[in-house]
Scaffold this motif. Structure first.
Motif, PDB file in Angstrom:
ATOM      1  N   GLY A  74       1.068  -1.249  -0.525  1.00 16.10           N
ATOM      2  CA  GLY A  74      -0.131   0.213   0.234  1.00 16.10           C
ATOM      3  C   GLY A  74       0.470   1.219   0.340  1.00 16.10           C
ATOM      4  N   ILE A  75       1.739   0.848  -0.055  1.00 19.55           N
ATOM      5  CA  ILE A  75       2.908   2.561   0.173  1.00 19.55           C
ATOM      6  C   ILE A  75       3.399   3.200  -1.321  1.00 19.55           C
ATOM      7  N   PRO A  76       3.360   3.935  -1.308  1.00 23.42           N
ATOM      8  CA  PRO A  76       3.969   4.050  -3.033  1.00 23.42           C
ATOM      9  C   PRO A  76       4.960   3.952  -3.172  1.00 23.42           C
ATOM     10  N   TYR A  77       5.055   3.228  -4.468  1.00 22.73           N
ATOM     11  CA  TYR A  77       6.641   2.812  -4.989  1.00 22.73           C
ATOM     12  C   TYR A  77       7.524   3.629  -5.667  1.00 22.73           C
ATOM     13  N   ARG A  78       6.147   3.907  -7.428  1.00 22.38           N
ATOM     14  CA  ARG A  78       6.836   4.380  -8.378  1.00 22.38           C
ATOM     15  C   ARG A  78       5.747   6.252  -8.279  1.00 22.38           C
ATOM     16  N   LEU A 171      -3.627 -11.520  -6.359  1.00 21.90           N
ATOM     17  CA  LEU A 171      -2.472 -10.765  -6.911  1.00 21.90           C
ATOM     18  C   LEU A 171      -2.589  -9.215  -7.050  1.00 21.90           C
ATOM     19  N   SER A 172      -2.663  -8.254  -6.486  1.00 22.03           N
ATOM     20  CA  SER A 172      -3.043  -6.456  -6.912  1.00 22.03           C
ATOM     21  C   SER A 172      -1.823  -6.547  -7.632  1.00 22.03           C
ATOM     22  N   SER A 173      -2.418  -4.656  -8.392  1.00 24.85           N
ATOM     23  CA  SER A 173      -1.274  -4.480  -8.981  1.00 24.85           C
ATOM     24  C   SER A 173       0.145  -3.356  -8.398  1.00 24.85           C
ATOM     25  N   TYR A 174      -0.226  -3.366  -7.048  1.00 24.95           N
ATOM     26  CA  TYR A 174       0.787  -3.292  -6.108  1.00 24.95           C
ATOM     27  C   TYR A 174       1.262  -4.179  -6.234  1.00 24.95           C
ATOM     28  N   GLN A 175       1.314  -5.223  -5.611  1.00 25.65           N
ATOM     29  CA  GLN A 175       1.850  -6.290  -5.339  1.00 25.65           C
ATOM     30  C   GLN A 175       3.349  -6.794  -6.362  1.00 25.65           C
ATOM     31  N   LEU A 176       2.174  -7.046  -8.195  1.00 28.32           N
ATOM     32  CA  LEU A 176       2.999  -6.922  -8.790  1.00 28.32           C
ATOM     33  C   LEU A 176       4.196  -5.963  -9.313  1.00 28.32           C
ATOM     34  N   ASP A 177       3.688  -4.218  -8.518  1.00 26.08           N
ATOM     35  CA  ASP A 177       4.421  -3.892  -9.565  1.00 26.08           C
ATOM     36  C   ASP A 177       5.412  -4.007  -7.938  1.00 26.08           C
ATOM     37  N   LEU A 178       5.748  -4.601  -6.871  1.00 24.96           N
ATOM     38  CA  LEU A 178       6.957  -5.194  -6.237  1.00 24.96           C
ATOM     39  C   LEU A 178       7.863  -6.769  -6.813  1.00 24.96           C
ATOM     40  N   CYS A 179       6.856  -7.609  -8.242  1.00 26.52           N
ATOM     41  CA  CYS A 179       7.973  -8.401  -8.027  1.00 26.52           C
ATOM     42  C   CYS A 179       8.509  -9.002  -9.382  1.00 26.52           C
ATOM     43  N   GLU A 180       9.585  -9.320  -9.429  1.00 28.76           N
ATOM     44  CA  GLU A 180       9.975  -9.573 -10.567  1.00 28.76           C
ATOM     45  C   GLU A 180      10.369 -10.893 -11.039  1.00 28.76           C
ATOM     46  N   SER A 181      10.420 -11.385  -9.460  1.00 26.06           N
ATOM     47  CA  SER A 181      10.476 -12.881  -9.851  1.00 26.06           C
ATOM     48  C   SER A 181      10.063 -14.499 -10.452  1.00 26.06           C
ATOM     49  N   LEU A 182       8.381 -14.185  -9.630  1.00 24.03           N
ATOM     50  CA  LEU A 182       7.255 -14.699  -9.373  1.00 24.03           C
ATOM     51  C   LEU A 182       7.008 -15.779 -11.598  1.00 24.03           C
ATOM     52  N   PRO A 194     -10.772   0.782 -15.587  1.00 25.61           N
ATOM     53  CA  PRO A 194      -9.450   2.126 -14.673  1.00 25.61           C
ATOM     54  C   PRO A 194      -9.755   2.075 -12.970  1.00 25.61           C
ATOM     55  N   ASP A 195      -8.698   2.140 -12.761  1.00 29.28           N
ATOM     56  CA  ASP A 195      -8.934   2.148 -11.150  1.00 29.28           C
ATOM     57  C   ASP A 195      -7.210   2.400 -10.833  1.00 29.28           C
ATOM     58  N   HIS A 196      -7.343   2.971  -9.675  1.00 33.32           N
ATOM     59  CA  HIS A 196      -5.234   3.379  -9.264  1.00 33.32           C
ATOM     60  C   HIS A 196      -4.864   3.933  -9.951  1.00 33.32           C
ATOM     61  N   LEU A 197      -4.985   4.482 -10.832  1.00 32.37           N
ATOM     62  CA  LEU A 197      -4.721   5.463 -11.283  1.00 32.37           C
ATOM     63  C   LEU A 197      -3.059   6.193 -11.170  1.00 32.37           C
ATOM     64  N   GLU A 198      -3.363   6.746 -10.453  1.00 31.92           N
ATOM     65  CA  GLU A 198      -2.258   7.430  -9.815  1.00 31.92           C
ATOM     66  C   GLU A 198      -1.024   6.661  -9.382  1.00 31.92           C
ATOM     67  N   ARG A 199      -2.330   5.601  -8.595  1.00 32.86           N
ATOM     68  CA  ARG A 199      -0.759   4.571  -8.232  1.00 32.86           C
ATOM     69  C   ARG A 199       0.553   4.038  -9.658  1.00 32.86           C
ATOM     70  N   HIS A 200      -0.097   3.647 -10.644  1.00 31.31           N
ATOM     71  CA  HIS A 200       0.218   4.006 -11.472  1.00 31.31           C
ATOM     72  C   HIS A 200       1.053   4.590 -12.971  1.00 31.31           C
TER      73      HIS A 200
END
Length: 473
Positions: A74-78, A171-182, A194-200
């Protein structure tokens, strides 16, 4: 618990102490890491301390000692801009990852023959129902199945890894943003709206996050893609042309020549090019509406992808208990049926419930998404009257304007009372009061579960009042 041994003997910072954050701390400590855990929220810190966790204020530490920063989703990454601790980590070359990445690395570190099966499910709407439905079917089929991720328990709190297990992960879009190897043996993308557009950083960034679920798949793996939204249709065409993995389309709108379709509630499997009717989804009360029929089609395709027989799948689906806060029938009061769809945190999700009923007394509002009621507008005809709550009530009142009778109620308590009064006195046959807010909840509630729980408590209170009234007559 799944111990994470990658950072044994090393310092790791964990920021965010909600459900997934605390699970991460436990898993890292079990694997021998030296964990510094922190949360900016004093309530979260107090809760963690009460559970026996030792906290360290990572704002005041030397960041060059850390091997990784594990960030809660839930914490802003990008976007809209990285959290200050993310910026600090990047400045000193500390990698920023999430709990799902830790899980993925633990799986990838195992010999290939010892790895469990992984079924990942994402999408703007329907992923919780689909994840739970897949888990239910696999359990009925006798599989050693574990369900979690963005639903239920955190992925690192799940039972340890072994070859015969199947992990079904929301898997949420937030979780996928922080995952490279799954690497998912079966990856399901239900839809993209459209959803969570401000976070992406906008729609394309959101699509990019969702489609990461297909990264790392090989020709042996299966991609299940919903065909009822334009972005997923485009994605299906691109992926099918590349033939990097097997692709199966699913739909409750179209009768697919190849894929899995739910046509007027009947489930058809045409993956071989020849359509075979599998069963009648319309008879399953816990899966109402076309959107749930697409969820069921996706669950069917996923379960077939791990070898479950079609007959077993349909028999298991018939016993699916449904999910709390997803078109959950709470009960009847004086002939009025109350339905809890608090999970509908955007307009598109609310539409799925509105489409399922010809006429409802609708409770909506909270913290509105950027598109407001744009998705709901074509279904105004399903709303007999609207009862608006929270921050969005004035905005929604303007959007409903003269098209839909409505009133600003402010609180959920008043909305339930007003809707009950109007529905009970309407003369309608089997009137329905539907909580499907089309909004986030955090203006008045901790989360959508708390909002739904209050709705159920209010309805149960009305039921008790009715019983007491009957007893005095």
């Amino acid at each position: 618990m799944i111990p994470i041994r990658e950072f044994a003997g090393q310092y790791v910072a964990v920021f965010g102490l909600g459900r997934t954050g605390l699970a991460t701390v436990r898993a890292l400590q079990a694997g021998g890491a030296k964990v510094h855990a922190w949360d900016d929220n004093p309530v979260a810190r107090e809760r963690a301390t009460e559970q026996g966790f030792d906290l360290v204020d990572i704002n005041k530490r030397d960041w060059q000692q850390y091997s990784a920063l594990v960030l809660s989703p839930g914490i802003p990454y990008r976007y809209p801009e990285p959290h200050r601790l993310v910026q600090m980590a990047r400045m000193v070359g500390v990698e920023v990852i999430g709990d799902m990445e830790l899980f993925a690395r633990a799986v990838n570190a195992m010999p290939e023959h010892s790895r469990p099966k992984i079924i990942g499910v994402t999408g703007t709407n329907g992923k919780s129902t689909t994840t739970s439905l897949i888990g239910h079917v696999l359990k009925k089929a006798g599989k050693d199945v574990r369900v979690g991720g963005n639903i239920g328990i955190g992925v690192l709190d799940m039972a340890p890894l072994h070859a015969n297990a199947v992990y079904v992960l929301e898997l949420s879009s937030y979780q996928l943003d922080l995952c490279e190897s799954l690497k998912c043996d079966v990856a399901v993308l239900l839809n993209v709206t459209p959803d969570h557009l401000e976070r992406h950083g906008g729609m394309q960034g959101y699509i990019n996050a969702k489609t990461r679920i297909f990264d790392n798949q090989s020709e042996k793996d299966l991609a299940v893609i919903g065909m009822d939204t334009m972005p997923t249709q485009i994605l299906m065409a691109k992926m099918a042309a590349k033939r990097h993995q097997r692709c199966v389309g699913v739909s409750s709108t179209y009768a697919l020549g190849r894929g899995v379709s739910a046509v007027h509630g009947r489930l058809f499997d045409s993956q071989s090019g020849r359509a075979m009717m599998i069963g009648d989804l319309s008879k399953i009360q816990t899966l109402p509406g076309a959107h749930n029929h697409q969820n069921a089609a996706a669950a069917y395709a996923a379960c077939r992808g791990v070898g479950v027989d079609a007959t077993v799948i349909m028999e298991a689906m018939a016993t699916f208990p449904g999910l709390a806060h997803r078109q959950e029938v709470v009960g009847k009061v004086g002939g009025v049926t109350f339905v809890n769809d608090s999970k509908a945190t955007n307009g598109q999700a609310a539409v799925q419930a509105l489409k399922s009923y010809p006429k409802v007394y609708w409770i909506g509002g909270g913290v509105a998404k950027s598109d407001g009621l744009a998705d709901v507008r074509p279904f105004y005809g399903h709303i007999t009257k609207a009862y608006l709550i929270g921050e969005a009530q004035k905005q929604f009142s303007r959007e409903l304007s003269d098209d839909v009778p409505h009133m600003n109620c402010g609180t959920l308590k008043r909305a339930v009372a007003e809707a009950m009064h109007d529905a009970a006195n309407s003369g309608d046959e089997d009137p329905i009061v539907l909580l499907s807010p089309a909004c986030a909840s955090f203006d008045q509630f901790k989360d959508f579960e708390a909002r739904g729980d209050e709705f159920k408590e209010l309805v149960h209170g009305l039921m008790s009042d009715t019983e007491r009234l009957r007893a005095t007559v």
